[in-house]
Design a protein around this motif. Sequence first.
Motif, PDB file in Angstrom:
ATOM      1  N   LYS A  70       0.865  -1.178   0.000  1.00  0.00           N
ATOM      2  CA  LYS A  70       0.000   0.000   0.000  1.00  0.00           C
ATOM      3  C   LYS A  70       0.900   1.226   0.000  1.00  0.00           C
ATOM      4  N   SER A  71       0.574   2.203  -0.831  1.00  0.00           N
ATOM      5  CA  SER A  71       1.412   3.393  -0.937  1.00  0.00           C
ATOM      6  C   SER A  71       0.573   4.596  -1.355  1.00  0.00           C
ATOM      7  N   SER A  72       1.257   5.736  -1.455  1.00  0.00           N
ATOM      8  CA  SER A  72       0.562   6.950  -1.870  1.00  0.00           C
ATOM      9  C   SER A  72       0.421   7.042  -3.393  1.00  0.00           C
ATOM     10  N   ASN A  73       1.198   6.237  -4.128  1.00  0.00           N
ATOM     11  CA  ASN A  73       0.984   6.136  -5.571  1.00  0.00           C
ATOM     12  C   ASN A  73       1.229   4.703  -6.027  1.00  0.00           C
ATOM     13  N   PHE A  74       0.631   4.356  -7.158  1.00  0.00           N
ATOM     14  CA  PHE A  74       0.657   2.964  -7.614  1.00  0.00           C
ATOM     15  C   PHE A  74       2.049   2.489  -8.007  1.00  0.00           C
ATOM     16  N   GLU A  75       2.866   3.354  -8.569  1.00  0.00           N
ATOM     17  CA  GLU A  75       4.203   2.936  -8.983  1.00  0.00           C
ATOM     18  C   GLU A  75       5.027   2.466  -7.787  1.00  0.00           C
ATOM     19  N   LYS A  76       4.961   3.200  -6.677  1.00  0.00           N
ATOM     20  CA  LYS A  76       5.680   2.797  -5.466  1.00  0.00           C
ATOM     21  C   LYS A  76       5.136   1.481  -4.925  1.00  0.00           C
ATOM     22  N   ALA A  77       3.822   1.322  -4.966  1.00  0.00           N
ATOM     23  CA  ALA A  77       3.206   0.083  -4.488  1.00  0.00           C
ATOM     24  C   ALA A  77       3.619  -1.106  -5.351  1.00  0.00           C
ATOM     25  N   VAL A  78       3.680  -0.906  -6.666  1.00  0.00           N
ATOM     26  CA  VAL A  78       4.093  -1.973  -7.586  1.00  0.00           C
ATOM     27  C   VAL A  78       5.541  -2.375  -7.307  1.00  0.00           C
ATOM     28  N   VAL A  79       6.424  -1.389  -7.160  1.00  0.00           N
ATOM     29  CA  VAL A  79       7.841  -1.672  -6.894  1.00  0.00           C
ATOM     30  C   VAL A  79       7.996  -2.447  -5.589  1.00  0.00           C
ATOM     31  N   ALA A  80       7.292  -2.023  -4.541  1.00  0.00           N
ATOM     32  CA  ALA A  80       7.387  -2.712  -3.249  1.00  0.00           C
ATOM     33  C   ALA A  80       6.856  -4.139  -3.334  1.00  0.00           C
ATOM     34  N   THR A  81       5.780  -4.336  -4.067  1.00  0.00           N
ATOM     35  CA  THR A  81       5.191  -5.671  -4.207  1.00  0.00           C
ATOM     36  C   THR A  81       6.130  -6.601  -4.974  1.00  0.00           C
ATOM     37  N   ILE A  82       6.707  -6.115  -6.052  1.00  0.00           N
ATOM     38  CA  ILE A  82       7.616  -6.938  -6.852  1.00  0.00           C
ATOM     39  C   ILE A  82       8.893  -7.245  -6.070  1.00  0.00           C
ATOM     40  N   LYS A  83       9.343  -6.301  -5.270  1.00  0.00           N
ATOM     41  CA  LYS A  83      10.522  -6.536  -4.432  1.00  0.00           C
ATOM     42  C   LYS A  83      10.254  -7.675  -3.437  1.00  0.00           C
ATOM     43  N   GLU A  84       9.063  -7.680  -2.844  1.00  0.00           N
ATOM     44  CA  GLU A  84       8.687  -8.741  -1.910  1.00  0.00           C
ATOM     45  C   GLU A  84       8.586 -10.083  -2.638  1.00  0.00           C
ATOM     46  N   LEU A  85       8.019 -10.085  -3.833  1.00  0.00           N
ATOM     47  CA  LEU A  85       7.922 -11.325  -4.605  1.00  0.00           C
ATOM     48  C   LEU A  85       9.305 -11.848  -4.982  1.00  0.00           C
ATOM     49  N   GLU A  86      10.219 -10.947  -5.321  1.00  0.00           N
ATOM     50  CA  GLU A  86      11.577 -11.357  -5.661  1.00  0.00           C
ATOM     51  C   GLU A  86      12.248 -12.015  -4.462  1.00  0.00           C
ATOM     52  N   HIS A  87      11.997 -11.474  -3.283  1.00  0.00           N
ATOM     53  CA  HIS A  87      12.530 -12.072  -2.055  1.00  0.00           C
ATOM     54  C   HIS A  87      11.965 -13.489  -1.867  1.00  0.00           C
ATOM     55  N   GLN A  88      10.666 -13.638  -2.065  1.00  0.00           N
ATOM     56  CA  GLN A  88      10.033 -14.954  -1.932  1.00  0.00           C
ATOM     57  C   GLN A  88      10.563 -15.931  -2.980  1.00  0.00           C
ATOM     58  N   LEU A  89      10.761 -15.453  -4.204  1.00  0.00           N
ATOM     59  CA  LEU A  89      11.294 -16.313  -5.263  1.00  0.00           C
ATOM     60  C   LEU A  89      12.724 -16.744  -4.963  1.00  0.00           C
ATOM     61  N   ASN A  90      13.536 -15.856  -4.404  1.00  0.00           N
ATOM     62  CA  ASN A  90      14.898 -16.227  -4.012  1.00  0.00           C
ATOM     63  C   ASN A  90      14.884 -17.311  -2.945  1.00  0.00           C
ATOM     64  N   LYS A  91      13.967 -17.198  -1.978  1.00  0.00           N
ATOM     65  CA  LYS A  91      13.849 -18.231  -0.948  1.00  0.00           C
ATOM     66  C   LYS A  91      13.439 -19.566  -1.565  1.00  0.00           C
ATOM     67  N   ARG A  92      12.492 -19.530  -2.507  1.00  0.00           N
ATOM     68  CA  ARG A  92      12.032 -20.751  -3.173  1.00  0.00           C
ATOM     69  C   ARG A  92      13.183 -21.375  -3.968  1.00  0.00           C
ATOM     70  N   LYS A  93      13.964 -20.534  -4.636  1.00  0.00           N
ATOM     71  CA  LYS A  93      15.098 -21.027  -5.437  1.00  0.00           C
ATOM     72  C   LYS A  93      16.145 -21.695  -4.548  1.00  0.00           C
ATOM     73  N   GLN A  94      16.408 -21.116  -3.377  1.00  0.00           N
ATOM     74  CA  GLN A  94      17.362 -21.708  -2.442  1.00  0.00           C
ATOM     75  C   GLN A  94      16.889 -23.059  -1.959  1.00  0.00           C
ATOM     76  N   LYS A  95      15.590 -23.189  -1.687  1.00  0.00           N
ATOM     77  CA  LYS A  95      15.042 -24.477  -1.262  1.00  0.00           C
ATOM     78  C   LYS A  95      15.189 -25.530  -2.356  1.00  0.00           C
ATOM     79  N   LEU A  96      14.928 -25.127  -3.603  1.00  0.00           N
ATOM     80  CA  LEU A  96      15.009 -26.073  -4.709  1.00  0.00           C
ATOM     81  C   LEU A  96      16.442 -26.517  -4.980  1.00  0.00           C
ATOM     82  N   THR A  97      17.393 -25.601  -4.864  1.00  0.00           N
ATOM     83  CA  THR A  97      18.778 -25.959  -5.147  1.00  0.00           C
ATOM     84  C   THR A  97      19.428 -26.729  -4.009  1.00  0.00           C
TER      85      THR A  97
END
Length: 99
Positions: A70-97
Motif C-alpha cells: 500500500k502506498s501513496s501512488n501505484f508505482e511505489k506500491a508496484v515496486v514494493a510488491t515486486i521486491k517482496e515477490l523477488e525475495h520470496q522467489l529467491n527463498k524458493r530457489k534456495q530451497k530447490l537448489t
Amino acid sequence: MTINIQYLHMPISGSLSKIIAKKLEKLEKKFNWILRAEVFLKLENTSLEENQICEIQLSLPGPRLFATAKSSNFEKAVVATIKELEHQLNKRKQKLTSH
C-alpha cells in the motif's frame, strides 16, 4: 508468462500497465519458471494518503506466491510488491537448489 491486470474502483491506465508488464518481464528473466501473474490494483475509499494498493499473485510450480503493498501512488506500491515477490522467489530457489 501470462500477465492479467485488473483495476478495481479506478479507471484503467495504459502507462501503468506497461510499467507493470516491464517489471514482471524482468522478474521472469531472472526466474523463468513463473507461469502467470495476476495483478490487482485497488483504490481504497479512505481519507488516508496511502490508499493505493497493489496485489500480485504468481503462479508457478508448487504453491502460489502472493504479495501486497500500500502506498501513496501505484508505482511505489508496484515496486514494493515486486521486491517482496523477488525475495520470496529467491527463498524458493534456495530451497530447490538445496535438495
